[in-house]
Write a protein that holds these residues in place. Sequence first.
Motif, PDB file in Angstrom:
ATOM      1  N   ALA A 102       3.226 -54.413  51.362  1.00  0.00           N
ATOM      2  CA  ALA A 102       2.813 -55.798  51.141  1.00  0.00           C
ATOM      3  C   ALA A 102       3.861 -56.590  50.384  1.00  0.00           C
ATOM      4  CB  ALA A 102       1.481 -55.823  50.381  1.00  0.00           C
ATOM      5  N   ALA A 103       4.740 -55.915  49.665  1.00  0.00           N
ATOM      6  CA  ALA A 103       5.781 -56.613  48.908  1.00  0.00           C
ATOM      7  C   ALA A 103       6.723 -57.390  49.816  1.00  0.00           C
ATOM      8  CB  ALA A 103       6.566 -55.613  48.063  1.00  0.00           C
ATOM      9  N   HIS A 104       6.767 -57.051  51.099  1.00  0.00           N
ATOM     10  CA  HIS A 104       7.629 -57.782  52.035  1.00  0.00           C
ATOM     11  C   HIS A 104       7.041 -59.154  52.377  1.00  0.00           C
ATOM     12  CE1 HIS A 104      10.302 -54.354  52.795  1.00  0.00           C
ATOM     13  NE2 HIS A 104       9.217 -53.598  52.780  1.00  0.00           N
ATOM     14  N   GLY A 105       5.765 -59.355  52.142  1.00  0.00           N
ATOM     15  CA  GLY A 105       5.148 -60.651  52.388  1.00  0.00           C
ATOM     16  C   GLY A 105       5.075 -61.047  53.845  1.00  0.00           C
ATOM     17  N   THR A 106       5.120 -60.110  54.762  1.00  0.00           N
ATOM     18  CA  THR A 106       5.091 -60.420  56.184  1.00  0.00           C
ATOM     19  C   THR A 106       3.731 -60.052  56.773  1.00  0.00           C
ATOM     20  OG1 THR A 106       6.279 -60.069  58.273  1.00  0.00           O
ATOM     21  CG2 THR A 106       6.005 -58.159  56.848  1.00  0.00           C
ATOM     22  N   THR A 107       3.597 -60.109  58.108  1.00  0.00           N
ATOM     23  CA  THR A 107       2.336 -59.753  58.749  1.00  0.00           C
ATOM     24  C   THR A 107       2.134 -58.242  58.698  1.00  0.00           C
ATOM     25  OG1 THR A 107       2.714 -61.595  60.276  1.00  0.00           O
ATOM     26  CG2 THR A 107       0.972 -60.045  60.838  1.00  0.00           C
ATOM     27  N   MET A 108       0.909 -57.829  58.410  1.00  0.00           N
ATOM     28  CA  MET A 108       0.584 -56.409  58.330  1.00  0.00           C
ATOM     29  C   MET A 108      -0.579 -56.082  59.249  1.00  0.00           C
ATOM     30  SD  MET A 108       0.954 -55.287  54.336  1.00  0.00           S
ATOM     31  CE  MET A 108       0.661 -53.587  54.853  1.00  0.00           C
ATOM     32  N   ALA A 109      -0.508 -54.882  59.858  1.00  0.00           N
ATOM     33  CA  ALA A 109      -1.611 -54.336  60.649  1.00  0.00           C
ATOM     34  C   ALA A 109      -1.974 -52.998  60.027  1.00  0.00           C
ATOM     35  CB  ALA A 109      -1.209 -54.167  62.106  1.00  0.00           C
ATOM     36  N   ILE A 110      -3.178 -52.907  59.481  1.00  0.00           N
ATOM     37  CA  ILE A 110      -3.610 -51.721  58.751  1.00  0.00           C
ATOM     38  C   ILE A 110      -4.787 -51.100  59.485  1.00  0.00           C
ATOM     39  CG2 ILE A 110      -4.395 -50.833  56.526  1.00  0.00           C
ATOM     40  CD1 ILE A 110      -3.338 -53.467  55.294  1.00  0.00           C
ATOM     41  N   SER A 111      -4.624 -49.851  59.916  1.00  0.00           N
ATOM     42  CA  SER A 111      -5.719 -49.110  60.537  1.00  0.00           C
ATOM     43  C   SER A 111      -6.244 -48.124  59.498  1.00  0.00           C
ATOM     44  CB  SER A 111      -5.226 -48.357  61.782  1.00  0.00           C
ATOM     45  OG  SER A 111      -6.256 -47.587  62.348  1.00  0.00           O
ATOM     46  N   ALA A 112      -7.456 -48.361  59.022  1.00  0.00           N
ATOM     47  CA  ALA A 112      -8.022 -47.536  57.952  1.00  0.00           C
ATOM     48  C   ALA A 112      -9.538 -47.561  58.030  1.00  0.00           C
ATOM     49  CB  ALA A 112      -7.547 -48.038  56.589  1.00  0.00           C
ATOM     50  N   SER A 113     -10.154 -46.660  57.300  1.00  0.00           N
ATOM     51  CA  SER A 113     -11.614 -46.598  57.255  1.00  0.00           C
ATOM     52  C   SER A 113     -12.166 -47.826  56.549  1.00  0.00           C
ATOM     53  CB  SER A 113     -12.053 -45.328  56.525  1.00  0.00           C
ATOM     54  OG  SER A 113     -13.441 -45.336  56.286  1.00  0.00           O
ATOM     55  N   GLY A 114     -13.238 -48.401  57.112  1.00  0.00           N
ATOM     56  CA  GLY A 114     -13.860 -49.549  56.483  1.00  0.00           C
ATOM     57  C   GLY A 114     -14.420 -49.230  55.112  1.00  0.00           C
ATOM     58  N   ALA A 115     -14.724 -47.957  54.849  1.00  0.00           N
ATOM     59  CA  ALA A 115     -15.246 -47.561  53.553  1.00  0.00           C
ATOM     60  C   ALA A 115     -14.208 -47.688  52.446  1.00  0.00           C
ATOM     61  CB  ALA A 115     -15.759 -46.125  53.627  1.00  0.00           C
ATOM     62  N   ARG A 116     -12.945 -47.803  52.814  1.00  0.00           N
ATOM     63  CA  ARG A 116     -11.875 -47.919  51.814  1.00  0.00           C
ATOM     64  C   ARG A 116     -11.378 -49.355  51.666  1.00  0.00           C
ATOM     65  NH1 ARG A 116      -7.438 -43.416  52.901  1.00  0.00           N
ATOM     66  NH2 ARG A 116      -6.911 -44.091  50.770  1.00  0.00           N
ATOM     67  N   THR A 117     -12.176 -50.307  52.079  1.00  0.00           N
ATOM     68  CA  THR A 117     -11.752 -51.715  52.037  1.00  0.00           C
ATOM     69  C   THR A 117     -11.418 -52.154  50.620  1.00  0.00           C
ATOM     70  OG1 THR A 117     -13.176 -52.167  53.944  1.00  0.00           O
ATOM     71  CG2 THR A 117     -12.386 -54.054  52.691  1.00  0.00           C
ATOM     72  N   GLY A 118     -12.217 -51.746  49.618  1.00  0.00           N
ATOM     73  CA  GLY A 118     -11.952 -52.145  48.240  1.00  0.00           C
ATOM     74  C   GLY A 118     -10.577 -51.726  47.782  1.00  0.00           C
ATOM     75  N   ARG A 119     -10.182 -50.491  48.086  1.00  0.00           N
ATOM     76  CA  ARG A 119      -8.860 -50.010  47.704  1.00  0.00           C
ATOM     77  C   ARG A 119      -7.762 -50.783  48.416  1.00  0.00           C
ATOM     78  NH1 ARG A 119      -5.516 -48.156  43.977  1.00  0.00           N
ATOM     79  NH2 ARG A 119      -3.953 -46.697  44.812  1.00  0.00           N
ATOM     80  N   ILE A 120      -7.969 -51.114  49.680  1.00  0.00           N
ATOM     81  CA  ILE A 120      -6.964 -51.877  50.429  1.00  0.00           C
ATOM     82  C   ILE A 120      -6.791 -53.272  49.826  1.00  0.00           C
ATOM     83  CG2 ILE A 120      -6.477 -52.934  52.677  1.00  0.00           C
ATOM     84  CD1 ILE A 120      -7.826 -50.513  53.975  1.00  0.00           C
ATOM     85  N   VAL A 121      -7.890 -53.911  49.433  1.00  0.00           N
ATOM     86  CA  VAL A 121      -7.805 -55.241  48.815  1.00  0.00           C
ATOM     87  C   VAL A 121      -6.999 -55.175  47.527  1.00  0.00           C
ATOM     88  CG1 VAL A 121      -9.157 -57.070  47.721  1.00  0.00           C
ATOM     89  CG2 VAL A 121      -9.917 -56.077  49.892  1.00  0.00           C
ATOM     90  N   GLU A 122      -7.226 -54.156  46.716  1.00  0.00           N
ATOM     91  CA  GLU A 122      -6.475 -54.016  45.468  1.00  0.00           C
ATOM     92  C   GLU A 122      -4.982 -53.879  45.724  1.00  0.00           C
ATOM     93  OE1 GLU A 122      -8.041 -50.719  43.350  1.00  0.00           O
ATOM     94  OE2 GLU A 122     -10.027 -51.615  43.019  1.00  0.00           O
ATOM     95  N   GLN A 123      -4.611 -53.087  46.711  1.00  0.00           N
ATOM     96  CA  GLN A 123      -3.200 -52.875  46.989  1.00  0.00           C
ATOM     97  C   GLN A 123      -2.548 -54.127  47.574  1.00  0.00           C
ATOM     98  OE1 GLN A 123      -2.271 -49.323  49.112  1.00  0.00           O
ATOM     99  NE2 GLN A 123      -3.461 -47.993  47.769  1.00  0.00           N
ATOM    100  N   LEU A 124      -3.277 -54.862  48.401  1.00  0.00           N
ATOM    101  CA  LEU A 124      -2.705 -56.096  48.957  1.00  0.00           C
ATOM    102  C   LEU A 124      -2.468 -57.120  47.850  1.00  0.00           C
ATOM    103  CD1 LEU A 124      -4.800 -56.430  52.249  1.00  0.00           C
ATOM    104  CD2 LEU A 124      -2.352 -55.924  52.066  1.00  0.00           C
ATOM    105  N   ARG A 125      -3.376 -57.205  46.914  1.00  0.00           N
ATOM    106  CA  ARG A 125      -3.179 -58.110  45.790  1.00  0.00           C
ATOM    107  C   ARG A 125      -2.000 -57.665  44.941  1.00  0.00           C
ATOM    108  NH1 ARG A 125      -9.597 -58.541  44.171  1.00  0.00           N
ATOM    109  NH2 ARG A 125     -10.128 -60.351  45.514  1.00  0.00           N
ATOM    110  N   ALA A 126      -1.887 -56.356  44.723  1.00  0.00           N
ATOM    111  CA  ALA A 126      -0.765 -55.844  43.935  1.00  0.00           C
ATOM    112  C   ALA A 126       0.569 -56.096  44.625  1.00  0.00           C
ATOM    113  CB  ALA A 126      -0.950 -54.345  43.688  1.00  0.00           C
ATOM    114  N   GLY A 127       0.552 -56.156  45.952  1.00  0.00           N
ATOM    115  CA  GLY A 127       1.780 -56.429  46.695  1.00  0.00           C
ATOM    116  C   GLY A 127       2.176 -57.887  46.730  1.00  0.00           C
ATOM    117  N   GLY A 128       1.279 -58.781  46.271  1.00  0.00           N
ATOM    118  CA  GLY A 128       1.647 -60.185  46.188  1.00  0.00           C
ATOM    119  C   GLY A 128       0.880 -61.113  47.091  1.00  0.00           C
ATOM    120  N   TYR A 129      -0.088 -60.609  47.864  1.00  0.00           N
ATOM    121  CA  TYR A 129      -0.868 -61.500  48.722  1.00  0.00           C
ATOM    122  C   TYR A 129      -1.929 -62.221  47.883  1.00  0.00           C
ATOM    123  CZ  TYR A 129       1.041 -59.460  53.016  1.00  0.00           C
ATOM    124  OH  TYR A 129       1.870 -59.055  54.029  1.00  0.00           O
TER     125      TYR A 129
END
Length: 364
Positions: free
Chosen positions: A151-178
């Motif tokens: 996420a630090a690149h600030g470009t378009t991302m496509a993430i294939s992951a379990s919906g149950a891990r959405t909270g963790r993904i949101v935290e990492q995207l915020r940490a990357g600068g989104y």
Amino acid sequence: MTGRVSFVGAGPGAADLITVRGAKRIAEADVVVWSPAVVEVECVREHARPDAELVDLSRVSESEVVDLYRRASASKLAVVRLHAGDPSLWGGLREQHDTCQKLGLAVEVVPGVSAVSAVGASVGRELTTSDVAQSLVLTGPEGAEHVAEFAAHGTTMAISASGARTGRIVEQLRAGGYPDDTPVVVAYKVSLPDETVAQTTLGGLEACVKEHKLYRTTLFLVGEVLRPAAPRRAAPGDEPVRRTRSKWSMRASRDSASVAAWSAVHDWQETARARRSAPARPKPDRDDPVLELVTGPTGAEDVPADAVPVDAGGAAPVEQAKPKPTVAAAAKRKPTTVQASTTPRKPAARTAAATRAKKTKRAD
């Protein structure tokens, strides 16, 4: 000829989103290996031969699949292994490809429409644009822990992951600068009748996933390129743009997607099936005598139905000899006379004395 294994991308889900080459390989296959959990059953029903062997990947082990490859090599079978989306994306292709090559099989990879492309098409957005983002980062379930780094690149991302891990993904995207207003597209079973495609933001992503009850593997597209366009106000004098409709679009609107897909490839599907099931024709012997067909003065059009080819050298008629297609072509040309006979010919030259003697005898 050796056995062949084709790794075919089945597309994101809909039966008519498989490529033409992929559908053709399925029609030619003696064995189709697929998983109903990730590949729609209609994709197999529409394109596979009725006598094809279907192998459910969820009911066999990987060693049994390797044994199937060995059988294909020994019996010269055509095998298709279907992958959801594109085989080169999260498909475990490399090990299978190398195994088939070691067994002496011909190996082919047929690309497919990925779920990433299908989601971008569903929302009407390109994933890379020159003024917003010129690159695309793809990460699968095993790379979800590194989302912050990507996420630090600030470009378009496509993430294939379990919906149950959405909270963790949101935290990492915020940490990357989104920021929280970054557009996000959530997609599940895209292109299928029960698909879920929702547009939200990073701040509302968790609530969106819970609302749609998405707990299995889900695709998340993140980036500014996905921001919806502002609605345009109609100016005075504007007329609605009418799109021309092709034959295929009208057919698809009348029928279901699978019927439209089948009619598009029906002809060569049947040809491929007939070619696989028809016995090999014996090649003609080059030492056989050349055959001529007896015709009348008006040419090939007057050939009787029971005409029998005869040998050009005067031999006995040859039984069950079928006329060549050139006879039909000859009917279109200028009529000619072809003569053939099985009776011996008279001598071409007579002596002058014999001719005079015959005339004198007639005069007497």
